[in-house]
Scaffold this active site. Structure first.
Site, mmCIF file in Angstrom:
data_model
loop_
_atom_site.group_PDB
_atom_site.id
_atom_site.type_symbol
_atom_site.label_atom_id
_atom_site.label_comp_id
_atom_site.label_asym_id
_atom_site.label_seq_id
_atom_site.Cartn_x
_atom_site.Cartn_y
_atom_site.Cartn_z
ATOM 1 N N LYS A 120 0.815 -1.212 0.000
ATOM 2 C CA LYS A 120 0.000 0.000 0.000
ATOM 3 C C LYS A 120 0.849 1.263 0.000
ATOM 4 O O LYS A 120 0.404 2.309 -0.458
ATOM 5 C CB LYS A 120 -0.963 -0.024 1.168
ATOM 6 C CG LYS A 120 -1.985 -1.146 1.001
ATOM 7 C CD LYS A 120 -3.149 -1.049 1.943
ATOM 8 C CE LYS A 120 -4.236 -2.048 1.580
ATOM 9 N NZ LYS A 120 -3.810 -3.452 1.754
HETATM 10 C C1 PLP Z 1 -4.422 -4.526 1.178
HETATM 11 C C2 PLP Z 1 -3.694 -5.809 1.098
HETATM 12 C C3 PLP Z 1 -4.090 -6.829 0.203
HETATM 13 C C4 PLP Z 1 -5.328 -6.729 -0.662
HETATM 14 O O1 PLP Z 1 -5.187 -5.772 -1.681
HETATM 15 P P1 PLP Z 1 -6.487 -5.207 -2.436
HETATM 16 O O2 PLP Z 1 -5.979 -4.086 -3.253
HETATM 17 O O3 PLP Z 1 -7.425 -4.747 -1.351
HETATM 18 O O4 PLP Z 1 -7.058 -6.318 -3.238
HETATM 19 C C5 PLP Z 1 -3.322 -7.964 0.138
HETATM 20 N N1 PLP Z 1 -2.235 -8.132 0.924
HETATM 21 C C6 PLP Z 1 -1.831 -7.176 1.787
HETATM 22 C C7 PLP Z 1 -0.638 -7.439 2.636
HETATM 23 C C8 PLP Z 1 -2.540 -5.977 1.912
HETATM 24 O O5 PLP Z 1 -2.131 -5.049 2.780
#
Ligand code: PLP
Length: 478
Positions: A120
């Site tokens: 993120k």
């Molecule tokens: C947010 C997240 C996901 C999922 O990603 P999306 O964009 O919501 O599909 C998967 N793995 C981790 C470690 C995350 O922080």
């Protein structure tokens, strides 16, 4: 570039106008009016670019209302070796998203080398710089209110810390995040960051955010905003690493690759879908879910049965514990030929808590054109895959990445084309130490600079699940 709503009843807007808002006024999500296409000549030129230059090339196609020089400054400032320095020993932080080859044709794209060790950061760091820039231009300020079960909140806080014109109020479930995640968030000393631990579950935190946001007068008076995963700028920033991963895993632009994506809100893989629509030679987008398998069911059957939040399974890949994937509407808009009336009809059902069924419709027949396949992974799969990665490939992976690798390996068994598979690494193992200990009987490795963060002083306000109290807390500080 103009942006339209998936529900078709909101005026088209420019990038900066949709940056600070959330949903379109008609309840839809914004998408570009048409996907910009990448020519073969561009692909050939882009292959040689370092990450920040590639990011500028991709983002320039989507952001046409920020002067080129300013956008370059913002992007260069975002994608630096300094910010993405928590890479594995021996990797070059300047690569930003280094590619690790597990075995010939099977790779891991490291997306979690930023400040909070989850993918993120890749988008949120850009968002922080864009917010500051646009707010400054407009002489405005914003108070970001969010709820987190761990990864999103910390990425938002590290992106917004110290930014002019921005405050962050982040709700988290008291005592429910890992010790490392708590330390990451609560040890931030910045005066514009406010952590609020709610004596309740994550869903209750989300309900409070909704309650506050539904109070239009409060929202306007205190300039409440969000940085949730439906934000188009986050999706846009994530498109870049699909290009980067493609170039790293192939030798020429005649080749195809597959990407395996651990998915929750469908944000990450939505960016892969957009990259493919732009012309990147992606053979397959392999969607991995955990026990919360609503999306897997859709891609297998054409039936979308979102669950109530209360029916979400609590799993050992918690950032994928989602039953209603907020970005999925963007994909369905493309699937139904961008017919907003159809999206409105389908989401009238979803918003009522019902399912929809595309079987027997022309859109279901078209689904395979979009090149998705999917699979699920359980707690036992996760543990076994973490062990396989460690024992066979000498690489420690986190539980979410393990879900991706598990589904990727299952798909490879069936795939006759044998194209290179790139698994997106969405977090570092240290964030989920308990599961690593269970799988490997040892502590996860962690970047040296983050040794001992659990011992730093923490700042957090503990409160009951009471929207009025949260409002009062915000009002007293804005
Ligand atoms: C947010 C997240 C996901 C999922 O990603 P999306 O964009 O919501 O599909 C998967 N793995 C981790 C470690 C995350 O922080």
């Amino acid at each position: 570039m103009q942006y339209l709503s998936t529900r078709g009843q909101a005026p088209a807007r420019e990038f900066c106008d949709i940056l600070l808002g959330g949903l379109a006024p008609d309840g839809g999500l914004y998408l570009p009016e048409a996907y910009p296409q990448v020519s073969r000549a561009e692909l050939d030129a882009w292959r040689e670019l370092p990450y920040h230059a590639l990011a500028l090339a991709v983002l320039s196609k989507f952001i046409t209302d920020i002067p080129a020089g300013d956008l370059k400054t913002l992007v260069d400032r975002t994608y630096t070796a300094q910010t993405y320095r928590y890479c594995r020993p021996g990797r070059d932080a300047a690569d930003i998203t280094p590619l690790t080859t597990l075995e010939p044709g099977l790779h891991l794209l490291e997306l979690s080398n930023g400040p909070t060790l989850a993918f993120k950061d890749m988008a949120m760091q850009l968002l922080g710089n864009l917010f500051e820039y646009v707010l400054e231009k407009r002489g405005e300020t914003i108070n970001i209110l969010g709820a987190t079960s761990g990864d999103t909140g910390s990425a938002a806080e590290y992106a917004m810390r110290g930014k002019h014109g921005v405050r962050v109020f982040m709700l988290s479930p008291h005592g429910k995040m890992s010790e490392f995640q708590r330390a990451q968030m609560y040890s931030l000393p910045d005066a514009n960051i406010f952590n609020i631990a709610i004596r309740a579950m994550f869903d209750d935190c989300q309900d409070i955010v909704k309650a506050v946001s539904n109070d239009a007068a409060f929202k306007a008076k205190h300039r409440i905003g969000a940085v949730n995963s439906i934000n188009w700028a986050r999706v846009a920033a994530q498109i870049v690493y699909y290009f980067k991963g493609y170039f790293e895993a192939t030798r020429s632009n005649d080749e195809e690759v597959a990407f395996a994506v651990p998915s929750g809100n469908f944000g990450n893989i939505c960016a892969g879908h957009v990259a493919r629509m732009m012309g990147l030679p992606i053979r397959r987008l392999v969607l991995a879910t955990n026990e919360n398998d609503v999306l897997d069911e859709f891609f297998r059957s054409g039936v979308y049965r979102p669950r109530a939040t209360r029916e979400t399974h609590v799993t050992s890949s918690p950032s994928m514990d989602i039953s209603r994937a907020s970005n999925f509407e963007r994909f369905v808009f493309d699937l139904v030929g961008r017919d907003a009336a159809v999206v409105r009809e389908l989401w009238a059902k979803v918003d009522r808590g019902d399912s929809f069924d595309l079987r027997g419709t022309p859109w279901h027949a078209r689904l395979s054109e979009f090149r998705f396949v999917s699979g699920t992974s359980s707690h036992a799969d996760r543990l076994a895959t973490i062990r396989t990665a460690w024992e066979k490939y000498g690489t420690m992976i986190d539980p979410h990445t393990a879900d991706g690798l598990k589904v990727a390996l299952a798909y490879r068994e069936l795939d006759e084309a044998g194209v290179p598979m790139v698994v997106l690494e969405t977090a570092q193992p240290v964030k989920f130490a308990e599961t690593i200990r269970e799988a490997l009987g040892r502590e996860p490795t962690r970047p040296e600079a983050l040794e001992g963060i659990e011992a730093l002083p923490q700042r957090v306000e503990v409160m009951d699940a009471d929207a009025a109290a949260v409002k009062a807390f915000i009002a007293a500080r804005t």
